[in-house]
Design an enzyme around this catalytic site. Sequence first.
Site, PDB file in Angstrom:
ATOM      1  N   GLY A  46       0.976  -1.136  -0.010  1.00 21.68           N
ATOM      2  CA  GLY A  46      -0.010   0.107   0.274  1.00 21.68           C
ATOM      3  C   GLY A  46       0.808   0.951  -0.045  1.00 21.68           C
ATOM      4  O   GLY A  46       2.143   1.262   0.171  1.00 21.68           O
ATOM      5  N   GLN A  51       3.111  10.005   1.212  1.00 18.94           N
ATOM      6  CA  GLN A  51       4.352   9.379   1.144  1.00 18.94           C
ATOM      7  C   GLN A  51       5.173   9.731   0.111  1.00 18.94           C
ATOM      8  O   GLN A  51       6.325   9.387  -0.198  1.00 18.94           O
ATOM      9  CB  GLN A  51       4.237   7.687   1.346  1.00 18.94           C
ATOM     10  CG  GLN A  51       3.879   7.277   2.682  1.00 18.94           C
ATOM     11  CD  GLN A  51       3.658   5.748   2.624  1.00 18.94           C
ATOM     12  OE1 GLN A  51       2.632   5.317   2.171  1.00 18.94           O
ATOM     13  NE2 GLN A  51       4.505   5.090   3.024  1.00 18.94           N
ATOM     14  N   CYS A  94       6.546  -0.565   6.294  1.00 14.13           N
ATOM     15  CA  CYS A  94       6.030   0.933   5.558  1.00 14.13           C
ATOM     16  C   CYS A  94       7.171   1.307   4.766  1.00 14.13           C
ATOM     17  O   CYS A  94       8.229   1.329   5.169  1.00 14.13           O
ATOM     18  CB  CYS A  94       5.614   1.820   6.655  1.00 14.13           C
ATOM     19  SG  CYS A  94       5.128   3.441   6.257  1.00 14.13           S
ATOM     20  N   LEU A  95       6.858   1.887   3.552  1.00 10.57           N
ATOM     21  CA  LEU A  95       7.922   2.169   2.615  1.00 10.57           C
ATOM     22  C   LEU A  95       8.483   3.336   3.073  1.00 10.57           C
ATOM     23  O   LEU A  95       9.704   3.691   2.613  1.00 10.57           O
ATOM     24  CB  LEU A  95       7.203   2.371   1.048  1.00 10.57           C
ATOM     25  CG  LEU A  95       6.724   1.331   0.439  1.00 10.57           C
ATOM     26  CD1 LEU A  95       6.017   1.968  -0.857  1.00 10.57           C
ATOM     27  CD2 LEU A  95       7.848   0.165   0.145  1.00 10.57           C
ATOM     28  N   HIS A 136      -3.800   0.639   7.714  1.00 13.23           N
ATOM     29  CA  HIS A 136      -2.516   1.284   7.727  1.00 13.23           C
ATOM     30  C   HIS A 136      -2.385   2.713   6.811  1.00 13.23           C
ATOM     31  O   HIS A 136      -2.041   3.614   7.092  1.00 13.23           O
ATOM     32  CB  HIS A 136      -1.257   0.240   7.276  1.00 13.23           C
ATOM     33  CG  HIS A 136      -0.100   0.861   7.323  1.00 13.23           C
ATOM     34  ND1 HIS A 136       1.034   0.323   8.090  1.00 13.23           N
ATOM     35  CD2 HIS A 136       0.645   1.570   6.441  1.00 13.23           C
ATOM     36  CE1 HIS A 136       2.213   0.804   7.695  1.00 13.23           C
ATOM     37  NE2 HIS A 136       1.825   1.940   6.575  1.00 13.23           N
ATOM     38  N   GLU A 137      -2.894   2.336   5.546  1.00 12.24           N
ATOM     39  CA  GLU A 137      -2.833   3.487   4.492  1.00 12.24           C
ATOM     40  C   GLU A 137      -3.841   4.692   4.903  1.00 12.24           C
ATOM     41  O   GLU A 137      -3.441   5.776   4.752  1.00 12.24           O
ATOM     42  CB  GLU A 137      -3.358   3.052   3.222  1.00 12.24           C
ATOM     43  CG  GLU A 137      -2.222   1.766   2.573  1.00 12.24           C
ATOM     44  CD  GLU A 137      -0.765   2.284   3.040  1.00 12.24           C
ATOM     45  OE1 GLU A 137      -0.365   3.262   2.748  1.00 12.24           O
ATOM     46  OE2 GLU A 137       0.188   1.239   2.923  1.00 12.24           O
ATOM     47  N   HIS A 140      -2.274   6.928   7.124  1.00 13.61           N
ATOM     48  CA  HIS A 140      -1.389   7.816   6.845  1.00 13.61           C
ATOM     49  C   HIS A 140      -2.059   9.019   6.417  1.00 13.61           C
ATOM     50  O   HIS A 140      -1.355  10.157   6.686  1.00 13.61           O
ATOM     51  CB  HIS A 140      -0.737   7.402   5.706  1.00 13.61           C
ATOM     52  CG  HIS A 140       0.582   6.587   5.804  1.00 13.61           C
ATOM     53  ND1 HIS A 140       1.793   6.868   6.066  1.00 13.61           N
ATOM     54  CD2 HIS A 140       0.778   5.138   5.372  1.00 13.61           C
ATOM     55  CE1 HIS A 140       2.402   6.006   6.237  1.00 13.61           C
ATOM     56  NE2 HIS A 140       2.237   4.886   5.849  1.00 13.61           N
TER      57      HIS A 140
HETATM   58 CO    CO Z   1       3.090   3.154   5.642  1.00 16.39          CO
END
Ligand code: CO
Length: 170
Positions: A46, A51, A94-95, A136-137, A140
């Site tokens: 995701g 991000q 997480c990226l 999670h997304e 953000h």
């Molecule tokens: Co993340």
Amino acid sequence: MTVKPMKIYPDPILRTTCVGVEAFDEKLAQFLDDLGESLYAHEGVGLAAPQIGEPIRACVVDVEQREGTPKLIELVNPVVVETSGEPREYEEGCLSFPGEAETVVRPAKVKVRYQDRCGAAQEITGEGLLGTALQHEIDHLSGVLFIDKISRLKRSLVERRMKKRAKASA
Ligand code: CO
């Protein structure tokens, strides 16, 4: 389509409260193309708009690409309207936190209302990895990160490693 560089913690944009999308135009379509392209390029499950540097309420999720059948879900203005099921533990990454992974507990099942790239109202129910990824997304978009959901000790260790990493790459 353009692969965008990833914003890495502690970049302050990751703590921003993102603004709702109002214009469902060509610019949004291009942005969503870039978001999806960046998700695949960085091999994530995701990815949320902040991000890649855009503080707007949009994210993408694909939990099937690992099995070789990509199925991209684009969510604009997503809202969690219901959670259910036993709390589920999952090792999340997480990226924006390269190399980090921590066990996070979240509701197993989640119902989300959102808009697609044309502005049409949509609804999705996800459990398992999809349920985790959606939560999670969507977090953000409110500046909430997975490290907010682990113990204070573990969080401080992650923060220390990330700050060290930022210093080394500065
Ligand atoms: Co993340």
